[in-house]
Scaffold this motif. Structure first.
Motif, PDB file in Angstrom:
ATOM      1  N   GLY A  16       0.852  -1.182   0.000  1.00 30.10           N
ATOM      2  CA  GLY A  16       0.000   0.000   0.000  1.00 30.10           C
ATOM      3  C   GLY A  16       0.887   1.231   0.000  1.00 30.10           C
ATOM      4  O   GLY A  16       2.079   1.147   0.248  1.00 30.10           O
ATOM      5  N   ASP A  30      -8.692  -3.246   1.730  1.00 31.47           N
ATOM      6  CA  ASP A  30      -8.481  -1.800   1.887  1.00 31.47           C
ATOM      7  C   ASP A  30      -9.728  -1.010   1.481  1.00 31.47           C
ATOM      8  O   ASP A  30      -9.745  -0.309   0.464  1.00 31.47           O
ATOM      9  N   ASN A  33      -4.892  -3.376  -4.188  1.00 33.31           N
ATOM     10  CA  ASN A  33      -6.052  -3.628  -3.327  1.00 33.31           C
ATOM     11  C   ASN A  33      -6.921  -4.786  -3.809  1.00 33.31           C
ATOM     12  O   ASN A  33      -8.065  -4.931  -3.381  1.00 33.31           O
TER      13      ASN A  33
HETATM   14 MG   LIG Z   1      -4.121  -0.367  -0.312  1.00 27.42          MG
END
Ligand SMILES: [Mg+2]
Ligand SMILES: Nc1ncnc2c1ncn2[C@@H]1O[C@H](COP(=O)(O)OP(=O)(O)O)[C@@H](O)[C@H]1O
Length: 260
Positions: free
Chosen positions: A14, A145, A132
């Motif tokens: 991320g 997420d 994600n």
């Molecule tokens: Mg993410």
């Protein structure tokens, strides 16, 4: 608590949330004001039988959210860049949207973000990037997420997803795996797999343009809050949005040909 900390494995991939870790079969993520709304959504998805999202386990002693760890891999690779994966992401997004039916769209507390002007139809994920989406056995299996989830239109979430996956971007900003693709054909493939209606297809590029303008302002405002957003902005996120909007303008006619 010491025992917990000893077994924390940092999760990379991320670019926003600091301190995402894996602990056994769970992940711990810093919570925000939006976490209660996101948890109510995730619980709804579980009750609806949607398997493509982590489950809520609760909160830990450090005030972090505890979600189930979804086995698989995230991030861009040749398989994720394929047309087949694109179509399968579209199907998973359709299933997510359909599974939000019955969830109260008046629920408050979501993280603010750019949005469509039309009335919300679903709760969108609103951040379906390759980082994600969890792939397993060669196919996308789950979204993770959900920090940016919020009520929106189907088309807005489709546009947000296509921004990253078609991609709707200036090739100078694309990873090599996403350069040189037939973006128009991929827009159509995604729309077909999702089952997007004719009206939404006709509006898709206009909404993409509107979203770019709004996202620029939203990202700039978020950057002022510091942390991962400020890092993204300092790393040129705003300029990438501007270039993507310009690329869209100069390719609009040929892209539109794939959406009629
Ligand atoms: Mg993410
Ligand atoms: N529930 C989960 N199951 C499996 N992997 C996860 C999960 N949550 C996060 N990860 C991994 O950690 C990375 C970063 O977490 P993410 O929640 O996406 O944070 P960010 O807000 O920084 O994007 C993800 O790209 C993924 O590889």
């Amino acid at each position: 608590m010491v025992a917990t900390l000893l077994h924390e494995i940092p999760l990379q991939g991320g670019d926003v949330t600091d301190g995402v870790v894996r602990v056994g079969e769970t992940v711990r993520r810093p919570a925000g004001s939006f976490t209660p709304a996101v948890h109510s959504l995730l619980r709804h998805l579980e009750a609806a039988g949607f398997e493509g999202a982590p489950r809520v386990v609760g909160m830990d002693e450090l005030g972090r959210e505890i979600l189930t760890y979804v086995p698989g891999t995230t991030g861009l690779n040749a398989m994720a860049a394929s047309d087949r994966a694109l179509a399968e992401v579209a199907v998973l997004l359709r299933e997510l949207h359909d599974a939000t039916a019955g969830f109260p769209l008046g629920t408050r507390g979501w993280q603010a973000g750019s949005n469509d002007d039309s009335a919300p139809e679903v709760v969108g994920h609103c951040d379906v990037t390759p980082d994600n989406v969890v792939f397993r056995d060669g196919s996308p299996r789950a979204f993770i997420d959900f920090d940016l989830a919020r009520p929106t239109t189907r088309l807005f979430d489709v546009v947000t997803t296509l921004r990253h996956w078609a991609p709707i971007a200036d090739p100078v900003d694309c990873p090599a795996l996403l350069r040189g693709l037939d973006v128009g054909a991929r827009l159509r493939l995604f729309c077909d797999a999702y089952g997007l209606g004719a009206r939404d297809r006709r509006r898709l590029l206009d909404l993409a343009r509107l979203r770019f303008h709004r996202s620029y302002d939203v990202m700039r405002a978020r950057a002022a809050t510091g942390g991962g957003w400020a890092r993204m902005w300092a790393g040129g996120a705003g300029q990438r949005i501007r270039r993507a909007a310009a690329w869209l303008d100069s390719h609009e006619d040929s892209l539109r040909g794939h959406l009629v």
